[in-house]
Design a protein around this motif. Structure first.
Motif, PDB file in Angstrom:
ATOM      1  N   ASN A  82      24.292  38.733  50.488  1.00  0.00           N
ATOM      2  CA  ASN A  82      24.615  39.982  49.808  1.00  0.00           C
ATOM      3  C   ASN A  82      23.462  40.534  48.992  1.00  0.00           C
ATOM      4  N   GLU A  83      22.299  39.898  49.105  1.00  0.00           N
ATOM      5  CA  GLU A  83      21.101  40.313  48.392  1.00  0.00           C
ATOM      6  C   GLU A  83      21.345  40.410  46.885  1.00  0.00           C
ATOM      7  N   TYR A  84      22.099  39.441  46.356  1.00  0.00           N
ATOM      8  CA  TYR A  84      22.318  39.341  44.917  1.00  0.00           C
ATOM      9  C   TYR A  84      21.229  38.457  44.321  1.00  0.00           C
ATOM     10  N   LEU A  85      20.985  38.651  43.030  1.00  0.00           N
ATOM     11  CA  LEU A  85      20.139  37.710  42.321  1.00  0.00           C
ATOM     12  C   LEU A  85      20.907  36.396  42.200  1.00  0.00           C
ATOM     13  N   LEU A  86      20.194  35.304  42.118  1.00  0.00           N
ATOM     14  CA  LEU A  86      20.825  33.996  42.075  1.00  0.00           C
ATOM     15  C   LEU A  86      21.763  33.858  40.869  1.00  0.00           C
ATOM     16  N   ASN A  87      21.341  34.371  39.710  1.00  0.00           N
ATOM     17  CA  ASN A  87      22.201  34.247  38.528  1.00  0.00           C
ATOM     18  C   ASN A  87      23.474  35.082  38.662  1.00  0.00           C
ATOM     19  N   ARG A  88      23.429  36.191  39.385  1.00  0.00           N
ATOM     20  CA  ARG A  88      24.637  37.008  39.641  1.00  0.00           C
ATOM     21  C   ARG A  88      25.598  36.236  40.542  1.00  0.00           C
ATOM     22  N   SER A  89      25.066  35.545  41.536  1.00  0.00           N
ATOM     23  CA  SER A  89      25.904  34.752  42.437  1.00  0.00           C
ATOM     24  C   SER A  89      26.573  33.608  41.683  1.00  0.00           C
ATOM     25  N   VAL A  90      25.834  32.958  40.793  1.00  0.00           N
ATOM     26  CA  VAL A  90      26.392  31.875  39.978  1.00  0.00           C
ATOM     27  C   VAL A  90      27.545  32.421  39.143  1.00  0.00           C
ATOM     28  N   GLU A  91      27.328  33.576  38.528  1.00  0.00           N
ATOM     29  CA  GLU A  91      28.353  34.197  37.690  1.00  0.00           C
ATOM     30  C   GLU A  91      29.622  34.504  38.497  1.00  0.00           C
ATOM     31  N   LEU A  92      29.462  35.042  39.695  1.00  0.00           N
ATOM     32  CA  LEU A  92      30.612  35.366  40.539  1.00  0.00           C
ATOM     33  C   LEU A  92      31.407  34.118  40.922  1.00  0.00           C
ATOM     34  N   ILE A  93      30.712  33.079  41.349  1.00  0.00           N
ATOM     35  CA  ILE A  93      31.386  31.844  41.755  1.00  0.00           C
ATOM     36  C   ILE A  93      32.062  31.181  40.569  1.00  0.00           C
ATOM     37  N   GLU A  94      31.399  31.138  39.419  1.00  0.00           N
ATOM     38  CA  GLU A  94      31.996  30.547  38.217  1.00  0.00           C
ATOM     39  C   GLU A  94      33.253  31.307  37.811  1.00  0.00           C
ATOM     40  N   ASN A  95      33.210  32.638  37.873  1.00  0.00           N
ATOM     41  CA  ASN A  95      34.382  33.450  37.533  1.00  0.00           C
ATOM     42  C   ASN A  95      35.533  33.192  38.498  1.00  0.00           C
ATOM     43  N   LEU A  96      35.223  33.063  39.778  1.00  0.00           N
ATOM     44  CA  LEU A  96      36.260  32.774  40.773  1.00  0.00           C
ATOM     45  C   LEU A  96      36.913  31.426  40.505  1.00  0.00           C
ATOM     46  N   ILE A  97      36.115  30.418  40.232  1.00  0.00           N
ATOM     47  CA  ILE A  97      36.649  29.082  39.963  1.00  0.00           C
ATOM     48  C   ILE A  97      37.497  29.077  38.698  1.00  0.00           C
ATOM     49  N   GLU A  98      37.040  29.765  37.657  1.00  0.00           N
ATOM     50  CA  GLU A  98      37.810  29.839  36.411  1.00  0.00           C
ATOM     51  C   GLU A  98      39.133  30.569  36.628  1.00  0.00           C
ATOM     52  N   LEU A  99      39.127  31.610  37.440  1.00  0.00           N
ATOM     53  CA  LEU A  99      40.357  32.339  37.741  1.00  0.00           C
ATOM     54  C   LEU A  99      41.356  31.440  38.468  1.00  0.00           C
ATOM     55  N   ILE A 100      40.881  30.697  39.456  1.00  0.00           N
ATOM     56  CA  ILE A 100      41.751  29.775  40.192  1.00  0.00           C
ATOM     57  C   ILE A 100      42.300  28.711  39.245  1.00  0.00           C
ATOM     58  N   LYS A 101      41.440  28.131  38.407  1.00  0.00           N
ATOM     59  CA  LYS A 101      41.880  27.101  37.465  1.00  0.00           C
ATOM     60  C   LYS A 101      42.909  27.634  36.484  1.00  0.00           C
ATOM     61  N   SER A 102      42.710  28.837  35.970  1.00  0.00           N
ATOM     62  CA  SER A 102      43.654  29.383  34.992  1.00  0.00           C
ATOM     63  C   SER A 102      45.007  29.666  35.621  1.00  0.00           C
ATOM     64  N   ARG A 103      45.014  30.147  36.850  1.00  0.00           N
ATOM     65  CA  ARG A 103      46.283  30.400  37.546  1.00  0.00           C
ATOM     66  C   ARG A 103      47.012  29.096  37.834  1.00  0.00           C
ATOM     67  N   LEU A 104      46.283  28.083  38.261  1.00  0.00           N
ATOM     68  CA  LEU A 104      46.897  26.785  38.539  1.00  0.00           C
ATOM     69  C   LEU A 104      47.451  26.161  37.267  1.00  0.00           C
ATOM     70  N   SER A 105      46.718  26.267  36.160  1.00  0.00           N
ATOM     71  CA  SER A 105      47.175  25.668  34.910  1.00  0.00           C
ATOM     72  C   SER A 105      48.402  26.378  34.345  1.00  0.00           C
ATOM     73  N   SER A 106      48.606  27.634  34.730  1.00  0.00           N
ATOM     74  CA  SER A 106      49.803  28.350  34.282  1.00  0.00           C
ATOM     75  C   SER A 106      50.982  28.147  35.230  1.00  0.00           C
ATOM     76  N   GLY A 107      50.792  27.319  36.256  1.00  0.00           N
ATOM     77  CA  GLY A 107      51.886  26.983  37.155  1.00  0.00           C
ATOM     78  C   GLY A 107      51.971  27.825  38.414  1.00  0.00           C
ATOM     79  N   GLU A 108      51.046  28.735  38.590  1.00  0.00           N
ATOM     80  CA  GLU A 108      51.054  29.594  39.778  1.00  0.00           C
ATOM     81  C   GLU A 108      50.294  28.922  40.924  1.00  0.00           C
TER      82      GLU A 108
END
Length: 70
Positions: A16-42
């Motif tokens: 996607n021609e992103y900077l490496l730090n932008r890609s890290v940010e996107l993946i970290e946000n995705l993982i945190e979103l999944i973790k927060s949904r799972l921890s709330s029982g979804e």
């Protein structure tokens, strides 16, 4: 061969021609979103990939292999 978070970040940046730090940010946000949904029982369903859910399991007795005698 296993795929690591670092491999995913590099592939995202390259494809996607992103900077490496932008890609890290996107993946970290995705993982945190999944973790927060799972921890709330979804459950989390990613179409074409899979479903993440928390399963209830009974406790089991652990052991320390360093202290087990043959």
């Amino acid at each position: 061969m296993s795929l690591t978070k670092e491999d995913i970040v590099k592939a995202l940046a390259k494809e996607n021609e992103y900077l490496l730090n932008r890609s890290v940010e996107l993946i970290e946000n995705l993982i945190e979103l999944i973790k927060s949904r799972l921890s709330s029982g979804e459950d989390v369903l990613i179409s074409g990939f899979g479903k993440f859910c928390v399963k209830k399991k009974r406790e089991r007795r652990g052991r320390n292999p360093a202290t087990v005698r043959p």
